[in-house]
Design a protein around this motif. Structure first.
Motif: not given
Length: 82
Positions: A26, A30-31, A53
């Motif tokens: 990611g 996103q992280q 995910v």
């Protein structure tokens, strides 16, 4: 000439592997948005990115709003609002 082509091919292979690995993990945003959720909700899946995910998708209702925004782009499917 052949040596240069071999080096170029090797460099491209390494670069594409790095990009694929970065995509699996990611983006930085996103992280940042989902890191706490990963350890809270999907800790058993760590460090397997594919399982993480899958876990995030299965547990959407348990995720923070920021993480939900990234995991589920459809507002109708999210469980939290601003």
């Amino acid at each position: 000439m052949f040596g240069r082509m071999t080096c170029l091919a090797a460099a491209l292979a390494i670069a594409s592997t790095t990009v694929a690995f970065a995509d699996a993990r990611g983006t930085k945003s996103q992280q940042d948005a989902c890191q706490a959720d990963v350890f809270k909700v999907c800790n058993d899946a760590v460090p397997d990115e594919k399982q993480i995910v899958e876990c995030l998708n299965k547990n959407l209702a348990k995720l923070s709003f920021k993480c939900q925004l990234l995991i589920e782009p459809d507002p109708a499917k999210r469980t939290k609002e601003f």
